[in-house]
Design an enzyme around this catalytic site. Structure first.
Site, PDB file in Angstrom:
ATOM      1  N   HIS A 242      12.720  -5.559  22.597  1.00 51.26           N
ATOM      2  CA  HIS A 242      12.257  -6.859  22.108  1.00 51.26           C
ATOM      3  C   HIS A 242      12.696  -7.980  23.054  1.00 51.26           C
ATOM      4  O   HIS A 242      13.886  -8.276  23.161  1.00 51.26           O
ATOM      5  CB  HIS A 242      12.843  -7.084  20.707  1.00 51.26           C
ATOM      6  CG  HIS A 242      12.409  -8.346  20.061  1.00 51.26           C
ATOM      7  ND1 HIS A 242      13.270  -9.395  19.821  1.00 51.26           N
ATOM      8  CD2 HIS A 242      11.203  -8.742  19.596  1.00 51.26           C
ATOM      9  CE1 HIS A 242      12.623 -10.367  19.223  1.00 51.26           C
ATOM     10  NE2 HIS A 242      11.366 -10.002  19.068  1.00 51.26           N
TER      11      HIS A 242
ATOM     12  N   HIS B  13       8.707 -16.750  24.878  1.00 52.78           N
ATOM     13  CA  HIS B  13       8.466 -16.553  23.447  1.00 52.78           C
ATOM     14  C   HIS B  13       7.852 -17.768  22.770  1.00 52.78           C
ATOM     15  O   HIS B  13       6.947 -17.653  21.945  1.00 52.78           O
ATOM     16  CB  HIS B  13       9.769 -16.188  22.736  1.00 52.78           C
ATOM     17  CG  HIS B  13       9.595 -16.055  21.255  1.00 52.78           C
ATOM     18  ND1 HIS B  13       9.761 -17.106  20.375  1.00 52.78           N
ATOM     19  CD2 HIS B  13       9.214 -14.994  20.498  1.00 52.78           C
ATOM     20  CE1 HIS B  13       9.509 -16.699  19.149  1.00 52.78           C
ATOM     21  NE2 HIS B  13       9.179 -15.422  19.180  1.00 52.78           N
TER      22      HIS B  13
HETATM   23  O1  G3P Z   1       6.199  -9.179  18.246  1.00 53.19           O
HETATM   24  C1  G3P Z   1       7.060  -8.559  17.356  1.00 53.19           C
HETATM   25  C2  G3P Z   1       8.122  -9.527  17.123  1.00 53.19           C
HETATM   26  O2  G3P Z   1       8.586  -9.875  18.398  1.00 53.19           O
HETATM   27  C3  G3P Z   1       7.564 -10.705  16.413  1.00 53.19           C
HETATM   28  O3  G3P Z   1       8.466 -11.696  16.347  1.00 53.19           O
HETATM   29  O4  G3P Z   1       8.918 -14.012  16.891  1.00 53.19           O
HETATM   30  O5  G3P Z   1      10.148 -12.212  18.071  1.00 53.19           O
HETATM   31  O6  G3P Z   1       7.771 -12.658  18.578  1.00 53.19           O
HETATM   32  P1  G3P Z   1       8.824 -12.681  17.534  1.00 53.19           P
HETATM   33 CA    CA Z   2       6.994 -10.880  19.929  1.00 59.74          CA
END
Ligand code: G3P
Ligand code: CA
Length: 336
Positions: A27, A69
Site C-alpha cells: 500500500h 495519494h
Molecule cells: O486503494 C486501496 C486503498 O489504498 C484505498 O485507500 O485512501 O489509501 O487510497 P487510500
Molecule cells: Ca489507494
C-alpha cells in the site's frame, strides 16, 4: 463481436482463484518504513516480496500522471516552502495547479497532519528525505527494472484518484493513465496490472468506452466519508450492487471494517458476509488497509488481524503498509 471478444478475454484470466495464495499489495509501497509513494518505498516493497505495488495517481497541470495519494501536495511534500503563495483559497496546494517541472522541485516526506505532526509517529522521521514525487511512467520503468534485475515480478496496482475533480479541471485521468500504460507496454491483461477506483462510472468508462481488458477493482468507501458523493457504497455492498459490479469489474476493494465489524458484548468477533457474497458474484476481494501501527478495535496484534482475514475469512489479497509481515505470514502457511 467486440463485446464477445472482450468477454472471452476476461473469461480466459479469472481473478478469483480459490487455490492461490492471497496477494500482498504494498500500500503506497512499503509505506510503514519509508515515505509513501517514493521510489525508495517501492524498491523496499519489491525486495520484501510484494506481489503488487500500489500507485495512487493524480494529474499535474500539464496532464502528467504522477504517483501521489492526495489531490493536494501539502501533506507529503515541502510544497509550502518551495512555492509559498500558490495555495488556493482553502489553503491547500493542489497538484493540478503545478506543472511537472515544478513537481520535480519538490521533496517528498512522511505524511503530516495539518499542524505538522506525523500521522504515524513511529515511522520514518519527518523532514528531509532526499526523495521526490515520481511520474507514473518513471515508476513503471523503475519497477520493470527491478523485475528484471531481481528476477522476480511485482505487478502494478494503480488507483485513479478523484476522476470527477479531474474532469472539472478539464482533465481525463482514465485516458491519461491508459496512455501511459500503453506507452510502457503494460496494457494487456497478462501484464499484472490492476486498475482501481472509488468511482463506478470511471470503471465503466474504462471498460465500456476505453475498452481496457485490464482487471478492474471497485473500491468501496463508507458513505459517511464523502469519498464520492455520487456513489452509494451501501448499495454496492448489496447483492444487486455486487451483481452490477461483476458486469464491469473483477473484484472489490472494501474497507476492512466492512468485513470485520468489531466484537459483540461477549467479545466474539463479528463478521459480515460481504466476502462470501462477493465470491458468489465471481468477484475477488482485496480489502484495505492493514497497518501494524493502526489496528482495528478489538484486534490485539497484526498477526491476529492477518489470521482473521487470511486464515478465517479467506480474502484474495490485501493492501498493507507492511508487506514484509504479510509476505512472511502467507509464506509460512501450509498450502491449501
Ligand atoms: O486503494 C486501496 C486503498 O489504498 C484505498 O485507500 O485512501 O489509501 O487510497 P487510500
Ligand atoms: Ca489507494
Amino acid at each position: 463481436m467486440r463485446a464477445l471478444a472482450l468477454m472471452l478475454c476476461l473469461a480466459a484470466a479469472p481473478i478469483v482463484a480459490a487455490d492461490s495464495a492471497p496477494l500482498v499489495i504494498a500500500h503506497r509501497g512499503a509505506s510503514g518504513y519509508l515515505p509513501e509513494h517514493t521510489l525508495a518505498a517501492k524498491a523496499l516493497a519489491h525486495g520484501m516480496g510484494a506481489d503488487y505495488l500500489e500507485q495512487d495517481v493524480v494529474l499535474t497541470r500539464d496532464g502528467v500522471p504522477i504517483v501521489l495519494h492526495d489531490i493536494y501536495l501539502d501533506a507529503t511534500t515541502d510544497v509550502a516552502v518551495r512555492f509559498p503563495g500558490r495555495a488556493r483559497e482553502d489553503g491547500r496546494y493542489y497538484a493540478i495547479d503545478f506543472d511537472l517541472a515544478e513537481i520535480r522541485r519538490l521533496e517528498a516526506g512522511e505524511r503530516r497532519q495539518p499542524d505538522g505532526s506525523a500521522v504515524y509517529p513511529g515511522r520514518f522521521p519527518a523532514g528531509p528525505s532526499g526523495l521526490g514525487v515520481p511520474t507514473l511512467a518513471e515508476e513503471i520503468t523503475f519497477i520493470s527494472g527491478l523485475n528484471r534485475s531481481r528476477g522476480r515480478h511485482s505487478g502494478l496496482y494503480i488507483e485513479l484518484k478523484a476522476p470527477r475533480f479531474h474532469r472539472r479541471e478539464g482533465q481525463d485521468i482514465a485516458r491519461r493513465v491508459l496512455d501511459v500504460l500503453q506507452a510502457s507496454g503494460y496494457a494487456e491483461r497478462r501484464d499484472a496490472v490492476f486498475l482501481q477506483c472509488f468511482d463506478d462510472a470511471t470503471l465503466r468508462y474504462l471498460r465500456e468506452d476505453l475498452k481496457t481488458t485490464l482487471p478492474l477493482i471497485q473500491l468501496i468507501a463508507d458513505n459517511s466519508w464523502g469519498e464520492d458523493s455520487k456513489v452509494d457504497y451501501d448499495y454496492l455492498q448489496s447483492d444487486a450492487g455486487l451483481a452490477d459490479i461483476a458486469r464491469y469489474a473483477d473484484g472489490i476493494g472494501p474497507w476492512l471494517m466492512q468485513i470485520y465489524r468489531g466484537r459483540d458484548e461477549q467479545g466474539n468477533i463479528q463478521l459480515s458476509d460481504l466476502v462470501q457474497r462477493a465470491h458468489a458474484a465471481g468477484l475477488a476481494v482485496h480489502p484495505y488497509t492493514f497497518r501494524r501501527d493502526q489496528l482495528p478495535p478489538g484486534i490485539a496484534s497484526f498477526h491476529e488481524l492477518l489470521d482473521l482475514f487470511i486464515g478465517q475469512v479467506g480474502v484474495d489479497g490485501l493492501f498493507t503498509d507492511f508487506p514484509d509481515i504479510a509476505r512472511d505470514y502467507i509464506d509460512a502457511k501450509p498450502s491449501p
